[in-house]
Scaffold this active site. Structure first.
Site, PDB file in Angstrom:
ATOM      1  N   ALA A  55       1.264   4.297  -2.003  1.00  0.00           N
ATOM      2  CA  ALA A  55       1.117   5.712  -2.368  1.00  0.00           C
ATOM      3  C   ALA A  55       0.892   6.591  -1.132  1.00  0.00           C
ATOM      4  CB  ALA A  55      -0.064   5.864  -3.326  1.00  0.00           C
ATOM      5  N   PRO A  56       1.421   7.821  -1.094  1.00  0.00           N
ATOM      6  CA  PRO A  56       2.191   8.507  -2.139  1.00  0.00           C
ATOM      7  C   PRO A  56       3.698   8.235  -2.119  1.00  0.00           C
ATOM      8  CG  PRO A  56       1.781  10.017  -0.341  1.00  0.00           C
ATOM      9  CD  PRO A  56       1.108   8.723   0.026  1.00  0.00           C
TER      10      PRO A  56
ATOM     11  N   ALA B 176       0.895  -1.175   0.000  1.00  0.00           N
ATOM     12  CA  ALA B 176       0.000   0.000   0.000  1.00  0.00           C
ATOM     13  C   ALA B 176       0.922   1.211   0.000  1.00  0.00           C
ATOM     14  CB  ALA B 176      -0.908  -0.030   1.231  1.00  0.00           C
TER      15      ALA B 176
ATOM     16  N   ASP C  78       1.991  -1.061   4.888  1.00  0.00           N
ATOM     17  CA  ASP C  78       1.724   0.195   5.593  1.00  0.00           C
ATOM     18  C   ASP C  78       0.250   0.470   5.332  1.00  0.00           C
ATOM     19  OD1 ASP C  78       2.429   2.567   7.020  1.00  0.00           O
ATOM     20  OD2 ASP C  78       2.381   3.664   5.130  1.00  0.00           O
TER      21      ASP C  78
ATOM     22  N   CYS D 241      -0.748   4.226  11.171  1.00  0.00           N
ATOM     23  CA  CYS D 241      -0.579   5.468  11.936  1.00  0.00           C
ATOM     24  C   CYS D 241      -1.790   5.647  12.846  1.00  0.00           C
ATOM     25  CB  CYS D 241      -0.372   6.658  10.999  1.00  0.00           C
ATOM     26  SG  CYS D 241      -1.598   6.797   9.702  1.00  0.00           S
TER      27      CYS D 241
ATOM     28  N   ASP E  30      -5.578  -4.468  -6.197  1.00  0.00           N
ATOM     29  CA  ASP E  30      -6.056  -4.622  -4.828  1.00  0.00           C
ATOM     30  C   ASP E  30      -5.059  -5.549  -4.139  1.00  0.00           C
ATOM     31  OD1 ASP E  30      -7.244  -5.474  -2.442  1.00  0.00           O
ATOM     32  OD2 ASP E  30      -9.248  -5.162  -3.260  1.00  0.00           O
TER      33      ASP E  30
ATOM     34  N   ASP F  71      -0.581   0.174  -5.214  1.00  0.00           N
ATOM     35  CA  ASP F  71      -1.689   0.825  -4.512  1.00  0.00           C
ATOM     36  C   ASP F  71      -2.931   0.625  -5.364  1.00  0.00           C
ATOM     37  OD1 ASP F  71      -1.560   3.105  -2.060  1.00  0.00           O
ATOM     38  OD2 ASP F  71      -3.388   3.179  -3.289  1.00  0.00           O
TER      39      ASP F  71
ATOM     40  N   LYS G 255       7.474   5.890   2.147  1.00  0.00           N
ATOM     41  CA  LYS G 255       8.233   4.713   2.572  1.00  0.00           C
ATOM     42  C   LYS G 255       8.830   3.987   1.373  1.00  0.00           C
ATOM     43  CE  LYS G 255       5.211   4.683   6.473  1.00  0.00           C
ATOM     44  NZ  LYS G 255       4.160   5.567   5.905  1.00  0.00           N
TER      45      LYS G 255
HETATM   46  C1  LIG Z   1      -1.280   4.686   4.943  1.00  0.00           C
HETATM   47  S1  LIG Z   1      -1.511   4.909   3.235  1.00  0.00           S
HETATM   48  C2  LIG Z   1       0.071   4.498   2.580  1.00  0.00           C
HETATM   49  C3  LIG Z   1       1.145   5.544   2.761  1.00  0.00           C
HETATM   50  C4  LIG Z   1       2.433   5.195   2.053  1.00  0.00           C
HETATM   51  N1  LIG Z   1       2.919   3.868   2.466  1.00  0.00           N
HETATM   52  C5  LIG Z   1       3.521   6.228   2.271  1.00  0.00           C
HETATM   53  O1  LIG Z   1       4.401   5.994   3.106  1.00  0.00           O
HETATM   54  O2  LIG Z   1       3.533   7.259   1.595  1.00  0.00           O
HETATM   55  C6  LIG Z   1      -2.506   3.534   2.788  1.00  0.00           C
HETATM   56  C7  LIG Z   1      -2.699   3.323   1.300  1.00  0.00           C
HETATM   57  O3  LIG Z   1      -3.403   2.102   1.106  1.00  0.00           O
HETATM   58  C8  LIG Z   1      -4.127   2.197  -0.087  1.00  0.00           C
HETATM   59  N2  LIG Z   1      -5.103   1.097  -0.085  1.00  0.00           N
HETATM   60  C9  LIG Z   1      -6.287   1.008   0.564  1.00  0.00           C
HETATM   61  N3  LIG Z   1      -6.868  -0.188   0.340  1.00  0.00           N
HETATM   62  C10 LIG Z   1      -6.021  -0.882  -0.471  1.00  0.00           C
HETATM   63  C11 LIG Z   1      -6.067  -2.182  -1.082  1.00  0.00           C
HETATM   64  N4  LIG Z   1      -7.083  -3.010  -0.866  1.00  0.00           N
HETATM   65  N5  LIG Z   1      -5.031  -2.544  -1.887  1.00  0.00           N
HETATM   66  C12 LIG Z   1      -3.989  -1.714  -2.096  1.00  0.00           C
HETATM   67  N6  LIG Z   1      -3.901  -0.488  -1.542  1.00  0.00           N
HETATM   68  C13 LIG Z   1      -4.898  -0.073  -0.746  1.00  0.00           C
HETATM   69  C14 LIG Z   1      -4.669   3.604  -0.056  1.00  0.00           C
HETATM   70  O4  LIG Z   1      -4.991   4.055  -1.366  1.00  0.00           O
HETATM   71  C15 LIG Z   1      -3.501   4.388   0.573  1.00  0.00           C
HETATM   72  O5  LIG Z   1      -2.708   4.963  -0.430  1.00  0.00           O
END
Ligand SMILES: C[S@@+](CC[C@H](N)C(=O)[O-])C[C@H]1O[C@@H](n2cnc3c(N)ncnc32)[C@H](O)[C@@H]1O
Lengths: 178, 312
Positions: free
Chosen positions: B108-109, B106, B185, B238, B157, B130, B112
């Site tokens: 974006a953006p 996961a 994350d 978080c 997904d 993502d 990490k």
């Molecule tokens: C906490 S943020 C990630 C922050 C990122 N790791 C960073 O450090 O910049 C969680 C992310 O999970 C994505 N997300 C939510 N459900 C998801 C899924 N089923 N599969 C993949 N990504 C997913 C969201 O779009 C979001 O970008």
């Protein structure tokens, strides 16, 4: 004789996937696709980037003429959203390097590097064009650079024409650094 | 603030916790050593008169005196990336090596992801995934600005991540069928970001916590399946809610293909152990090895981070 392929249209570039560039022209299957050899030579001839710079990278095309450098190797073709860094726009008369490629790979460039002073560099980073009559090198795409923290560092890609340096810094990267 | 009252029994010195949550967060940048050494980036900041202080625990993580890293030459050159201080922990826990095949489920953006690329020295294969296409374009923009070339960006997904684009079940020698390491994350209720987004809790509800916990379990389960035996999976959020943290770990531990591993937070960074009992539930005792980060301990946002090893 039932060789269907020999009658089919030549394969075309598919914008939805990344295809590895052929090593040389002998291996080219998709018409118009640049070869690895041509890409390496282009950076060397235009900017003096040593060919070994690219030893660890594979080259790929996605979209018409968009060339990407990737630090490893994967299956080809591969249908993903991104693969490494977009370095170059080919399949046009004057190939155009990307800002991000120049920042990353042109630190040791020796040709067509225009070193700007403080105000000129700020103007360039803002995306503004400027008169620069003192440049007596080639016209066309150049590396705009400046001195920072003890060394010359590339800023981005300029287009030098008729005594003017045009900034090609993309909108999302422009910054007011005065 | 209201939902945070439910953690009064978990946190020592809850008044200090509450007070910290009400203070704004300092702006922090991480040096991108793919483009500049820590010394050179700091020298450039000094020359521009940008005031900062290195954190106690990492010379390349800098707290700026003023808000916003956007407008400085070192930022323009991609030598710096704005990243919250606590958010640097999971990549350190995962400890990816140059040449490995690593998944950021996961991504974006990409704070990490870009740190993982730096730790890998831009060598090997880093898959940043993502399910949100709009957020993926921010990931690509950040990765390109930082000059990263070992990143493959995918839009799936994560719960059903497929290796099909990577040539699995073919005999291509370049196929990828499993990861050496994975970071989850996870999307979460974001309680720990209250210092950055004062309205982070406006839409908090127990229903949301429960539904997002379901997604977290799905993503973490897939990350464990997709990682080779002996490989590492790091889980982070978080948020403070045990339902989204220890309960999610407990769920995957119960399925039996992974174990918790000890990981020491950096010297000078203070954390609290995972909780083993909450709201009438008890969790696998090993979840104690996870790290809870409360805002008053290190003057950061809130966070949770756990390290697992895949055993089968
Ligand atoms: C906490 S943020 C990630 C922050 C990122 N790791 C960073 O450090 O910049 C969680 C992310 O999970 C994505 N997300 C939510 N459900 C998801 C899924 N089923 N599969 C993949 N990504 C997913 C969201 O779009 C979001 O970008």
């Amino acid at each position: 004789m039932t060789d269907a392929d020999s009658n089919a249209d030549p394969p075309e570039n598919d914008g939805q996937q990344f295809d590895r560039l052929p090593a040389t022209a002998d291996e080219r299957v998709v018409p118009g696709r640049p070869t690895r050899e041509e890409v390496v030579q282009w950076w060397d001839q235009r900017f003096g980037v040593p060919p070994e710079t690219w030893d660890g990278h594979t080259f790929w095309e996605k979209g018409n003429g968009k060339i990407w450098a990737f630090a490893a190797d994967v299956v080809s073709p591969i249908a993903v959203e991104g693969l490494g860094l977009r370095i170059l726009r080919a399949r046009q008369e004057h190939w155009k390097p990307s800002t991000n490629a120049v920042q990353r790979f042109c630190r040791d460039a020796t040709e067509n590097v225009v070193v700007l002073d403080g105000d000129e560099a700020a103007c360039f980073a803002r995306g503004d064009d400027q008169e620069l009559p003192r440049w007596d090198g080639d016209w066309g795409y150049v590396v705009a650079a400046h001195e920072i923290a003890g060394d010359v560092e590339p800023i981005g890609v300029g287009l030098y024409l008729h005594g003017e340096l045009r900034s090609t810094v993309p909108k999302g990267r422009r910054e007011d650094l005065e | 603030m209201q939902p945070l009252e439910r953690y009064a029994s978990l946190v020592d010195d809850f008044d200090a916790f509450r007070a910290a949550c009400e203070r704004p967060l300092p702006s922090v940048v991480r040096v991108n050593t793919l483009k500049a050494s820590i010394e050179r980036a700091r020298e450039a900041l000094n020359a521009e008169g940008v005031a900062y202080e290195a954190t106690d625990w990492h010379p390349g993580v800098l707290r700026l005196d003023e808000r916003g890293p956007g407008t400085s030459w070192p930022y323009f050159h991609g030598w710096l990336h704005g990243q919250e201080e606590v958010s640097a922990l999971p990549a350190l826990a995962l400890d990816p090596q140059p040449g490995e095949v690593v998944w950021d489920a996961a991504a974006a953006p990409g704070s990490k992801t870009t740190q993982l690329a730096d730790l890998m020295d831009d060598e090997g294969v880093l898959v940043g995934n993502d399910n949100n296409l709009g957020r993926l374009s921010a990931l690509r923009h950040n990765a390109e600005r930082l000059g990263i070339t070992n990143l493959v960006v995918t839009n799936q997904d994560a719960r059903n991540f497929s290796f099909k684009p990577f040539g699995d079940r073919t005999d291509d020698a370049k196929r990828i069928e499993a990861f050496d390491k994975a970071l989850v994350d996870a999307p979460c209720s974001c309680e720990g970001t209250i210092r950055k987004n004062p309205d982070a809790l406006d839409r908090w509800s127990m229903t949301h916590v429960e539904s997002v916990a379901g997604i977290q379990k799905g993503i973490l389960r897939r990350a464990i399946q997709a990682t080779k035996p002996g490989g590492t999976v790091v889980y982070s959020t978080c948020t403070f809610a045990p339902e989204e943290n220890e309960a999610v770990l407990d769920h995957v531990l119960d399925e039996g293909d992974c174990e918790m591993r000890e990981w020491d937070a950096p010297d000078g960074f203070e954390t609290d152990p995972g909780v083993t009992e909450w709201d009438g539930e008890t969790y696998d005792p090993s979840v104690e090895l996870a790290h809870r980060v409360y805002p008053h301990r290190n003057d950061t946002g809130g966070f949770f981070c756990a390290k697992l090893e895949v055993t089968a």
